[in-house]
Motif scaffolding. Structure first.
Motif, short mmCIF file in Angstrom:
data_model
loop_
_atom_site.label_atom_id
_atom_site.label_comp_id
_atom_site.label_asym_id
_atom_site.label_seq_id
_atom_site.Cartn_x
_atom_site.Cartn_y
_atom_site.Cartn_z
N GLU A 1 0.85 -1.19 0.00
CA GLU A 1 0.00 0.00 0.00
C GLU A 1 0.88 1.24 0.00
O GLU A 1 1.80 1.36 0.81
CB GLU A 1 -0.91 0.02 1.23
N ARG A 2 0.61 2.16 -0.91
CA ARG A 2 1.35 3.42 -1.00
C ARG A 2 0.35 4.56 -0.83
O ARG A 2 -0.60 4.70 -1.60
CB ARG A 2 2.06 3.53 -2.34
N GLU A 3 0.55 5.36 0.21
CA GLU A 3 -0.35 6.48 0.51
C GLU A 3 0.41 7.79 0.34
O GLU A 3 1.44 7.99 0.97
CB GLU A 3 -0.89 6.35 1.93
N THR A 4 -0.11 8.67 -0.51
CA THR A 4 0.54 9.95 -0.78
C THR A 4 -0.35 11.09 -0.31
O THR A 4 -1.49 11.23 -0.74
CB THR A 4 0.82 10.10 -2.29
N ARG A 5 0.19 11.88 0.60
CA ARG A 5 -0.49 13.09 1.09
C ARG A 5 0.45 14.27 0.85
O ARG A 5 1.43 14.44 1.57
CB ARG A 5 -0.83 12.98 2.57
N GLY A 6 0.17 15.05 -0.19
CA GLY A 6 1.07 16.14 -0.55
C GLY A 6 2.40 15.58 -1.01
O GLY A 6 2.46 14.78 -1.94
N LYS B 1 3.83 7.38 2.33
CA LYS B 1 3.97 6.30 3.30
C LYS B 1 3.68 4.98 2.60
O LYS B 1 2.75 4.89 1.80
CB LYS B 1 3.00 6.49 4.47
N GLU B 2 4.47 3.98 2.92
CA GLU B 2 4.27 2.66 2.33
C GLU B 2 4.08 1.62 3.43
O GLU B 2 4.74 1.68 4.47
CB GLU B 2 5.45 2.28 1.43
N ARG B 3 3.18 0.69 3.20
CA ARG B 3 2.92 -0.39 4.15
C ARG B 3 2.98 -1.72 3.41
O ARG B 3 2.67 -1.79 2.23
CB ARG B 3 1.55 -0.24 4.80
N LEU B 4 3.34 -2.74 4.14
CA LEU B 4 3.38 -4.09 3.57
C LEU B 4 2.67 -5.04 4.52
O LEU B 4 2.99 -5.10 5.71
CB LEU B 4 4.82 -4.55 3.34
N SER B 5 1.69 -5.78 3.99
CA SER B 5 0.98 -6.79 4.77
C SER B 5 1.04 -8.11 4.02
O SER B 5 1.25 -8.14 2.80
CB SER B 5 -0.48 -6.37 4.99
#
Length: 216
Positions: A70-75, A79-83
């Motif tokens: 998961e890659r989350e971009t705010r401005g 942030k990247e997460r791995l599950s």
């Protein structure tokens, strides 16, 4: 998430994930060689303040697991997460897995999405003992609105400012709820959040679950 094992010379999975806040399931093809028809990275949601991208792929060391990136971009902040999703056993049910975990969870939301999965309206909030507030967003004649409101504003309905009531009603309609239902939900939530003993116990249980699941 539900995963279907495709029997072929090349190992593959067709994954379908649908949560309580997504109207249509998203189908993702996961190929062992990561070649066509492997889905790869795709946009899960794209809002002005936040863009989320997902990618599913087999774990190289153990094909019983599918990696969920998961890659989350705010401005300018990414942030990247791995599950890891275990796919070697038969699917249970959403109630047996997702809904049981949602009974105790420190982030709550009530959302509406369009057929493509894009957020259109809703509320969301973290569970806290102090500074209890929620975010409400919806479309208005002046464009997309995003408001932060305090829960204690809704403890007494007759004292809620008319402007706030109007905004709640707009969000209510876009959530496709019955007339006045969202306002009623917010009043109940305000009462629950004001119960310090209950909130303390709820957060303690959630913390224990997080600790027990760490490393699994």
């Amino acid at each position: 998430m539900m995963a279907i094992h495709v029997q072929d010379r090349q190992q593959a999975r067709v994954c379908s994930y649908q949560t309580w806040d997504i109207t249509s399931p998203v189908l993702v093809t996961v190929m062992a060689d990561r070649c066509y028809p492997h889905t790869g990275w795709f946009i899960q949601s794209d809002e002005p303040h936040c863009r989320k991208e997902y990618n599913y792929q087999f774990n190289i060391q153990n094909s019983n697991y599918v990696e969920w990136h998961e890659r989350e971009t705010r401005g300018n902040v990414v942030k990247e997460r791995l599950s890891l999703v275990y796919v070697a056993r038969a699917y249970l049910t959403a109630v047996a897995v997702t809904e049981k975990r949602n009974l105790v969870w420190d982030l709550r939301s009530l959302l509406a999405r369009d057929p493509k999965g894009r957020l259109t309206a809703g509320i969301y909030f973290p569970l806290k003992l102090k500074e209890q507030q929620f975010t409400m967003f919806f479309d208005s004649n002046n464009g997309k609105q995003r408001k932060k409101l305090k829960f204690d504003t809704f403890l007494e309905l007759q004292k809620i400012p008319d402007e706030v009531v109007d905004e709640v009603e707009q969000c209510n309609d876009q959530l496709r709820l019955r007339d006045g239902e969202l306002l009623s939900i917010l009043k109940k939530l305000a009462s629950i959040m004001a119960d310090q003993d209950y909130m303390t116990e709820l957060l303690e249980v959630n913390n224990m679950i997080v600790q027990l699941s760490a490393g699994n």
